[in-house]
Scaffold this motif. Sequence first.
Motif, PDB file in Angstrom:
ATOM      1  N   SER A  75      -9.323   3.094  -5.252  1.00 23.71           N
ATOM      2  CA  SER A  75      -8.392   2.365  -6.122  1.00 23.71           C
ATOM      3  C   SER A  75      -7.224   1.788  -5.330  1.00 23.71           C
ATOM      4  O   SER A  75      -6.758   0.670  -5.608  1.00 23.71           O
ATOM      5  N   THR A  76      -6.756   2.526  -4.329  1.00 24.08           N
ATOM      6  CA  THR A  76      -5.645   2.034  -3.496  1.00 24.08           C
ATOM      7  C   THR A  76      -6.069   0.815  -2.688  1.00 24.08           C
ATOM      8  O   THR A  76      -5.350  -0.194  -2.637  1.00 24.08           O
ATOM      9  N   VAL A  77      -7.237   0.880  -2.062  1.00 21.49           N
ATOM     10  CA  VAL A  77      -7.720  -0.227  -1.230  1.00 21.49           C
ATOM     11  C   VAL A  77      -7.982  -1.466  -2.075  1.00 21.49           C
ATOM     12  O   VAL A  77      -7.569  -2.585  -1.725  1.00 21.49           O
ATOM     13  N   ALA A  84       5.940   5.743 -13.205  1.00 21.66           N
ATOM     14  CA  ALA A  84       5.968   4.293 -13.361  1.00 21.66           C
ATOM     15  C   ALA A  84       7.382   3.794 -13.621  1.00 21.66           C
ATOM     16  O   ALA A  84       7.836   2.809 -13.018  1.00 21.66           O
ATOM     17  N   ALA A  85       8.082   4.463 -14.534  1.00 20.10           N
ATOM     18  CA  ALA A  85       9.432   4.026 -14.896  1.00 20.10           C
ATOM     19  C   ALA A  85      10.387   4.103 -13.705  1.00 20.10           C
ATOM     20  O   ALA A  85      11.261   3.237 -13.539  1.00 20.10           O
ATOM     21  N   LEU A  86      10.232   5.122 -12.860  1.00 23.73           N
ATOM     22  CA  LEU A  86      11.111   5.279 -11.701  1.00 23.73           C
ATOM     23  C   LEU A  86      10.742   4.320 -10.573  1.00 23.73           C
ATOM     24  O   LEU A  86      11.605   3.804  -9.870  1.00 23.73           O
ATOM     25  N   MET A  87       9.438   4.080 -10.389  1.00 25.11           N
ATOM     26  CA  MET A  87       8.989   3.315  -9.230  1.00 25.11           C
ATOM     27  C   MET A  87       9.055   1.801  -9.438  1.00 25.11           C
ATOM     28  O   MET A  87       9.177   1.063  -8.462  1.00 25.11           O
ATOM     29  N   ALA A 115       0.833  -1.210   0.000  1.00 26.09           N
ATOM     30  CA  ALA A 115       0.000   0.000   0.000  1.00 26.09           C
ATOM     31  C   ALA A 115       0.864   1.255   0.000  1.00 26.09           C
ATOM     32  O   ALA A 115       0.559   2.234  -0.698  1.00 26.09           O
ATOM     33  N   THR A 116       1.950   1.224   0.762  1.00 27.08           N
ATOM     34  CA  THR A 116       2.862   2.371   0.802  1.00 27.08           C
ATOM     35  C   THR A 116       3.476   2.622  -0.569  1.00 27.08           C
ATOM     36  O   THR A 116       3.622   3.773  -1.005  1.00 27.08           O
ATOM     37  N   THR A 117       3.826   1.555  -1.263  1.00 27.34           N
ATOM     38  CA  THR A 117       4.402   1.676  -2.611  1.00 27.34           C
ATOM     39  C   THR A 117       3.401   2.308  -3.575  1.00 27.34           C
ATOM     40  O   THR A 117       3.752   3.177  -4.379  1.00 27.34           O
ATOM     41  N   ILE A 118       2.151   1.861  -3.497  1.00 21.41           N
ATOM     42  CA  ILE A 118       1.114   2.409  -4.384  1.00 21.41           C
ATOM     43  C   ILE A 118       0.895   3.888  -4.102  1.00 21.41           C
ATOM     44  O   ILE A 118       0.798   4.711  -5.023  1.00 21.41           O
ATOM     45  N   ILE A 119       0.815   4.246  -2.821  1.00 26.37           N
ATOM     46  CA  ILE A 119       0.595   5.658  -2.454  1.00 26.37           C
ATOM     47  C   ILE A 119       1.770   6.521  -2.893  1.00 26.37           C
ATOM     48  O   ILE A 119       1.589   7.632  -3.397  1.00 26.37           O
ATOM     49  N   ALA A 120       2.994   6.006  -2.698  1.00 27.45           N
ATOM     50  CA  ALA A 120       4.177   6.761  -3.133  1.00 27.45           C
ATOM     51  C   ALA A 120       4.145   7.002  -4.632  1.00 27.45           C
ATOM     52  O   ALA A 120       4.513   8.082  -5.121  1.00 27.45           O
ATOM     53  N   THR A 121       3.689   6.001  -5.388  1.00 31.01           N
ATOM     54  CA  THR A 121       3.579   6.145  -6.838  1.00 31.01           C
ATOM     55  C   THR A 121       2.546   7.204  -7.201  1.00 31.01           C
ATOM     56  O   THR A 121       2.761   8.011  -8.105  1.00 31.01           O
ATOM     57  N   GLN A 122       1.410   7.211  -6.495  1.00 33.82           N
ATOM     58  CA  GLN A 122       0.370   8.207  -6.753  1.00 33.82           C
ATOM     59  C   GLN A 122       0.873   9.625  -6.507  1.00 33.82           C
ATOM     60  O   GLN A 122       0.595  10.543  -7.288  1.00 33.82           O
ATOM     61  N   VAL A 123       1.627   9.805  -5.437  1.00 30.72           N
ATOM     62  CA  VAL A 123       2.185  11.127  -5.135  1.00 30.72           C
ATOM     63  C   VAL A 123       3.183  11.538  -6.209  1.00 30.72           C
ATOM     64  O   VAL A 123       3.170  12.678  -6.695  1.00 30.72           O
ATOM     65  N   GLY A 147       1.060  -3.097  -8.885  1.00 30.00           N
ATOM     66  CA  GLY A 147       0.618  -2.049  -7.970  1.00 30.00           C
ATOM     67  C   GLY A 147       1.078  -0.676  -8.424  1.00 30.00           C
ATOM     68  O   GLY A 147       0.326   0.306  -8.367  1.00 30.00           O
ATOM     69  N   VAL A 148       2.322  -0.599  -8.890  1.00 27.37           N
ATOM     70  CA  VAL A 148       2.832   0.666  -9.435  1.00 27.37           C
ATOM     71  C   VAL A 148       2.046   1.063 -10.677  1.00 27.37           C
ATOM     72  O   VAL A 148       1.717   2.244 -10.880  1.00 27.37           O
ATOM     73  N   LEU A 149       1.714   0.099 -11.521  1.00 26.39           N
ATOM     74  CA  LEU A 149       0.943   0.367 -12.739  1.00 26.39           C
ATOM     75  C   LEU A 149      -0.378   1.049 -12.413  1.00 26.39           C
ATOM     76  O   LEU A 149      -0.728   2.082 -12.995  1.00 26.39           O
ATOM     77  N   VAL A 150      -1.117   0.499 -11.450  1.00 31.40           N
ATOM     78  CA  VAL A 150      -2.407   1.086 -11.088  1.00 31.40           C
ATOM     79  C   VAL A 150      -2.209   2.438 -10.408  1.00 31.40           C
ATOM     80  O   VAL A 150      -2.926   3.399 -10.687  1.00 31.40           O
ATOM     81  N   GLY A 151      -1.232   2.514  -9.517  1.00 31.28           N
ATOM     82  CA  GLY A 151      -0.982   3.776  -8.816  1.00 31.28           C
ATOM     83  C   GLY A 151      -0.600   4.902  -9.754  1.00 31.28           C
ATOM     84  O   GLY A 151      -1.026   6.049  -9.581  1.00 31.28           O
ATOM     85  N   ALA A 152       0.199   4.583 -10.785  1.00 34.17           N
ATOM     86  CA  ALA A 152       0.632   5.613 -11.737  1.00 34.17           C
ATOM     87  C   ALA A 152      -0.494   6.002 -12.683  1.00 34.17           C
ATOM     88  O   ALA A 152      -0.576   7.155 -13.119  1.00 34.17           O
TER      89      ALA A 152
END
Length: 582
Positions: A570-572, A503-506, A484-492, A527-532
């Motif tokens: 989306s995160t949950v 996406a490329a960085l995360m 979850a932390t990874t996804i949120i970090a990607t969203q930010v 998870g990064v894909l959805v977050g980005a």
Amino acid sequence: MTIEAWTVLGVVVATMVVLALDRVPTVVAMTGGLLVLLLTESVSDDVVLSGLSSPATATIAALYVVAAAIAATGALSTLIDRVLFGRTGNVGQLGVTTASLSAFVPNTPLVALAAPRVVRWSRQHGASASKLLMPLSFASILGGVITLLGTSTNLVVSDSLRSSGDDALGVFEITPVGLPVAIVGISVMVLTAPRLLRHRTAPSEAVTGVRQFEGQMVVTTDGPIAGRTVADGGLRDLDGIYLAALERDERVHPVAAGTVLEAGDLLFFVGDIGRLVDLQQIAGLTSAEQPHLLDTEGPGVRLYEAVVAGRSDLAGRTLKESGFRSRYGAAVLAVQRSSDGMRGKLGSIPIHAGDVLVVLAAPEFNERWRDHGDFSLVASLEEPPPPRRNRAWVAIGAMIGLVVLSAAGVLSLFAASVIAAAVVVVGGALSMNEARHAIDLNVVLTIAASISLGSAVAASGLALEIGELLVRVADPLGAVGLLATTIIATQVLTELLSNSGAAALMVPIAMAAATASGADPRAFAIGVLVGASCSFLTPVGYQTNLMVYSLGGYRFGDFTRVGFPLTVASTVVTTTMLTILY
């Protein structure tokens, strides 16, 4: 950390700062960072060039061509008109249809095709386009995570997996995660958007009022204006009135200060109705015998809405400085901006990214400029029929073949996309010149630079260092908390950088964190894909949001207010589904 890792970290941070200042285009900032890495020999030449050699870059370019063929042939027009929003403008019907289409048609060209239809439908039914345009953008984003074809960000993540030695993503591999995200997201949007979306006045609604206050005057034979330029005749700087165009020999043309007026010219003026009466007092002009509203169905002229792109040459310049009339062969009648008010004469107002320009131009304006980098969307207020409707079967067949062949494993997505692009050109759905213009070179190069920066983060060891740090920080939360932390970090990061860049960085960081914690790296990559991809909080976080920003008359905070529940949902859902599946 090694000196190479520190250098890459410094370049990434500097690139983000430059992008936050919004002084240079994204591709310039990223390419500059890569140049620093190349000069300092922090990574190898192959890493710096990995973005250009990536199959994802060419695949994205090919998908743009196929999407352009679908638009040019009107292949989806009937479907969109019939089921996109129906007769009631239902957000649920809009969301389901848009998300379904976006799963297979890249969401940016899909919104470019559908947004003008939403505006026209709203105008015809007396509804506000602002109630539908933001849900349209959000639904296209949600649909974009259902399959690999939905957005370029998905392809960037897939390429990052391939570069790390893992298998690339399959066309439907993300569906078990993306489909629940889309279903829940649309359900949340249906429940919250009508309550959270405040009424805004779309530009098309404001333009309707302007079009009612217009008049026509004829240049008389014996007056002092015939034979003189617009400026010399005193018609350039009228108080509250604007000379928009003239009709001569049954052809309507935009006018400039140096345009020479001839006897019999029919002049179109736009402005305050009270000021239009003052035109009667100008020597050399007389009222047209049968005045009528300047209409898009008039001979040879149309009204268009053009949304200024994020990296347009127009941004930061006034219409006068950019030489808009001579450059585009069009006259700007109005400028709509959501973020703040505008003061001063129209020609002296600096243009911002996201501004909607209402322009008067010949029918060729749409075909010539709709795929140009200066505009993210060009739409006629009265849509002409698709130029090659009889070739719609070619575009649809190419798209279906692309999906079937790549999903079945007969061809790679790269090969299937390139073949589909060739088919629509050979089949006459798109000309070679149109295919070339359909490829947004700025987007393609930005994605290539993003992939190269992501490769540099992995190759330098920086991804491993940050991944281990992320594990230590999220350790009290367990594996689910780390995900979850990874996804949120990607969203930010997406809101600060760009979808493909985030996406490329995360991806390498997320995979390193997963490996360090004993989790499945592939789950973290998805998870990064959805977050980005799921960017709802700002109008600048995703291209489709920027396209509807001013078109719907929104304010910046509208996206945050309506998008926050979708972001949480989306995160949950993503965290839950990945935990169950992996």
